[in-house]
Design a protein around this motif. Structure first.
Motif, PDB file in Angstrom:
ATOM      1  N   ASN A   1       3.874  -6.694   7.232  1.00 49.84           N
ATOM      2  CA  ASN A   1       5.304  -7.000   7.315  1.00 49.84           C
ATOM      3  C   ASN A   1       5.547  -8.340   8.005  1.00 49.84           C
ATOM      4  O   ASN A   1       6.415  -9.123   7.593  1.00 49.84           O
TER       5      ASN A   1
ATOM      6  N   ARG B   1      -3.866   2.112  10.702  1.00 46.28           N
ATOM      7  CA  ARG B   1      -3.053   2.020   9.471  1.00 46.28           C
ATOM      8  C   ARG B   1      -1.666   1.472   9.771  1.00 46.28           C
ATOM      9  O   ARG B   1      -1.136   0.624   9.041  1.00 46.28           O
ATOM     10  N   THR B   2      -1.058   1.932  10.872  1.00 45.10           N
ATOM     11  CA  THR B   2       0.263   1.443  11.256  1.00 45.10           C
ATOM     12  C   THR B   2       0.201  -0.024  11.654  1.00 45.10           C
ATOM     13  O   THR B   2       1.103  -0.810  11.319  1.00 45.10           O
TER      14      THR B   2
ATOM     15  N   THR C   1       3.974  -3.198   0.358  1.00 46.90           N
ATOM     16  CA  THR C   1       3.654  -4.283   1.281  1.00 46.90           C
ATOM     17  C   THR C   1       2.162  -4.536   1.328  1.00 46.90           C
ATOM     18  O   THR C   1       1.706  -5.689   1.310  1.00 46.90           O
ATOM     19  N   LEU C   2       1.369  -3.462   1.383  1.00 47.84           N
ATOM     20  CA  LEU C   2      -0.083  -3.632   1.403  1.00 47.84           C
ATOM     21  C   LEU C   2      -0.578  -4.246   0.096  1.00 47.84           C
ATOM     22  O   LEU C   2      -1.508  -5.066   0.098  1.00 47.84           O
TER      23      LEU C   2
ATOM     24  N   HIS D   1      -3.064   4.511   0.034  1.00 49.17           N
ATOM     25  CA  HIS D   1      -1.645   4.231   0.245  1.00 49.17           C
ATOM     26  C   HIS D   1      -1.010   3.556  -0.976  1.00 49.17           C
ATOM     27  O   HIS D   1      -1.449   2.496  -1.402  1.00 49.17           O
TER      28      HIS D   1
ATOM     29  N   THR E   1       0.157  -2.094   8.544  1.00 52.76           N
ATOM     30  CA  THR E   1       1.487  -2.177   7.935  1.00 52.76           C
ATOM     31  C   THR E   1       2.353  -3.192   8.676  1.00 52.76           C
ATOM     32  O   THR E   1       3.026  -4.029   8.063  1.00 52.76           O
TER      33      THR E   1
ATOM     34  N   ASP F   1       1.523   1.628  -1.288  1.00 53.04           N
ATOM     35  CA  ASP F   1       2.361   0.849  -0.379  1.00 53.04           C
ATOM     36  C   ASP F   1       2.578  -0.548  -0.957  1.00 53.04           C
ATOM     37  O   ASP F   1       1.630  -1.307  -1.141  1.00 53.04           O
TER      38      ASP F   1
END
Length: 217
Positions: free
Chosen positions: A193, A185-186, A89-90, A85, A189, A87
């Protein structure tokens, strides 16, 4: 002096590929493999590797949780996060957890080897596509208050409040995913957050916050 590596990933084929790649380098030695975060933490304490190549998404204890424990129990071991990812945030959460680097799994072999050597030297390595996110994350970390304000609960989405409630009740990421019928995974996330918005990383503080705001009794 060899760079001693522990590979932590729940996919055996990927571990085998990484092992073959790394063992082909004269100065790199793969000293162990783990299929989940719990095993990774245990092997770090036993083998004391220089670097852990840590998959961010694993069943049970994920890579971020394992990284936090490794940094607490084996501060001389550095963690290089592996993720599919890109990402922001990650990435920010990985750095907060104590990771020394974040690399995308699609990276070419030479890039992975460069990342390992950079982390071993004591540098922080971030995949080039996420360098800007790292700088934003550092700024965010510097400005975060140690105590979330009462209005911070309003910044959480309804789903994030559900996830926070389950975290406070002691659910694992897999259990949260099963309860809410979403992917691990969700969940990761949402969790990233939540910690970013509230400025809280420890579960104890999240539990207290959830109780103070009526999410749990």
């Amino acid at each position: 002096m060899n760079i001693r590596i522990l590979i932590a990933d729940d996919h055996g084929v990927l571990r085998a590929g990484l092992r073959a790649l790394l063992n082909a380098e004269e100065e790199i030695e793969v000293v162990g493999e783990a299929a989940d975060g719990v095993e990774a933490v245990r092997l770090v304490e036993t083998l004391k590797p220089d670097i852990v190549l840590m998959d961010i998404s694993m069943p049970g204890m994920n890579g971020l949780e394992a990284t936090r424990l490794i940094r607490e129990r084996a501060p001389d071991t550095r963690v290089l996060i592996l993720s599919v990812h890109e990402d922001e945030t990650l990435l920010q959460e990985a750095i907060r957890a104590g990771a020394a680097g974040y690399i995308i799994k699609r990276a070419v072999e030479l890039e992975l080897l460069s990342a390992i050597r950079a982390v071993w030297r004591g540098d922080i390595y971030v995949h080039p596509s996420l360098t800007g996110a790292l700088l934003r994350g550092l700024n965010l970390g510097a400005s975060t208050s140690p105590h979330a304000t009462d209005s911070s609960i309003e910044r959480l989405t309804p789903r994030e409040k559900e996830v926070l409630r389950l975290i406070a009740l002691g659910y694992t990421n897999q259990q949260i995913a099963d309860e809410l019928h979403i992917s691990v995974r969700t969940v990761e996330t949402h969790r990233a957050n939540i910690t970013s918005k509230l400025g809280m990383r420890s579960r104890a503080r999240l539990v207290r916050y959830a109780r103070e705001h009526g999410l749990i009794d």
